[in-house]
Design a protein around this motif. Structure first.
Motif: not given
Length: 298
Positions: A25-54
């Motif tokens: 999960q931490k790897k997935a968060v760090n892969d997201i550019p800082p400018e893209a880490r908005s309040k909808k962060l969780l919505g972005t992560l649920v579409r990220t395969p590595i975060w879902l595997v975690g």
């Protein structure tokens, strides 16, 4: 007590699965550019395969094992035993980074192993299935415990919005408090689920308690994970994970002595418990340093 060692092993294994999930999960968060880490962060992560595997590793590997372990040792020692998974997090992160463990991390591993030995020696266990979960006094104590922890969550949430400097710290404590609630409510949920499938459920009282436990378990875990992701975006993992462990490991003391009103089995159980918790919190500051470096992976 013949099943006590089984519960110890299950608790440690659950912690390993949990922290492997944290690495992903931490790897997935760090892969997201800082400018893209908005309040909808969780919505972005649920579409990220590595975060879902975690997340799957956490749910299928950790949560299921925790529910099984509840039948063997109860909720008192499980959070502490699961902290052993921080060893897996340090080693796993080092392998990903292709680096060797440093001296401080080896010290942290040694302290964590000692902490687990101390916890195992306490002999503290709760026969949750043998408890009268419908006793009015028990339900009152559970209610007070739950309200107090939710009040702590609300306090952290309000303060983190007003104190930008301490936002990461407060979010880490908030996430840990949610997990402390989840760690307790998994007990009545697991027991009542077992009664339901075993045909011994007391209707409607146990069904209602089990339903409340299931809802609490789902809500606290989901929100706790969400809050943790926010904490990762504004603070280093070296601070987030150890601080999260503070409420997670302190709450079971109140569960054992304050909710179940149990006495320590031996004269040294309480000192060993306190020493174990202190070692876990200390060790976690050494063992989470490696995870912060995962942000260097591109």
């Amino acid at each position: 007590m013949e099943n006590y060692p089984i519960g110890i092993v299950l608790g440690i294994t659950a912690g390993v699965c949990l922290n492997i999930g944290f690495i992903l999960q931490k790897k997935a968060v760090n892969d997201i550019p800082p400018e893209a880490r908005s309040k909808k962060l969780l919505g972005t992560l649920v579409r990220t395969p590595i975060w879902l595997v975690g997340l799957v590793v956490q749910i299928l590997g950790s949560a299921v094992l925790v529910m099984i372990a509840q039948f063997f040792i109860g909720p008192a020692l499980l959070p502490g035993l699961m902290a052993a998974g921080l060893i897996a997090m340090a080693v796993g992160a080092a392998r990903i980074l292709k680096e060797t463990l440093k001296r401080a991390e080896l010290v942290g591993i040694a302290l964590m192993i000692l902490a687990i030995v101390f916890l195992a020696m306490t002999g503290l266990s709760v026969d949750v299935e043998g408890q009268d979960l419908l006793d009015p006094g028990f339900l009152w104590r559970v209610s007070v415990f739950t309200v107090v922890l939710f009040a702590a969550v609300a306090t952290c949430e309000i303060l983190q919005r007003r104190a930008e400097r301490f936002r990461g710290v407060l979010l880490a404590l908030e996430s840990g408090t949610y997990l402390a609630l989840a760690n307790f409510w998994v007990s009545p949920f697991s027991i009542n689920l077992g009664h339901l499938f075993g045909g011994t459920l007391v209707w409607p009282d146990e069904f209602i308690l089990g339903l409340v436990g299931g809802l609490m378990l789902a809500i606290t875990n989901v929100i706790g994970i969400s809050v943790l992701q926010k904490a990762f975006t504004c603070a280093q993992a070296t601070n987030v994970v150890p601080l999260q462990q503070v409420p997670v490991n302190i709450a079971p003391v109140f569960v054992y002595f304050g909710i179940f009103l149990l006495a320590p089995p031996t004269a040294v159980s309480t000192p060993l418990l306190i020493a174990g918790i202190a070692l876990i919190i200390t060790s976690s500051f050494f063992l989470t340093k490696r995870q912060a470096k995962l942000g260097e992976i591109k």
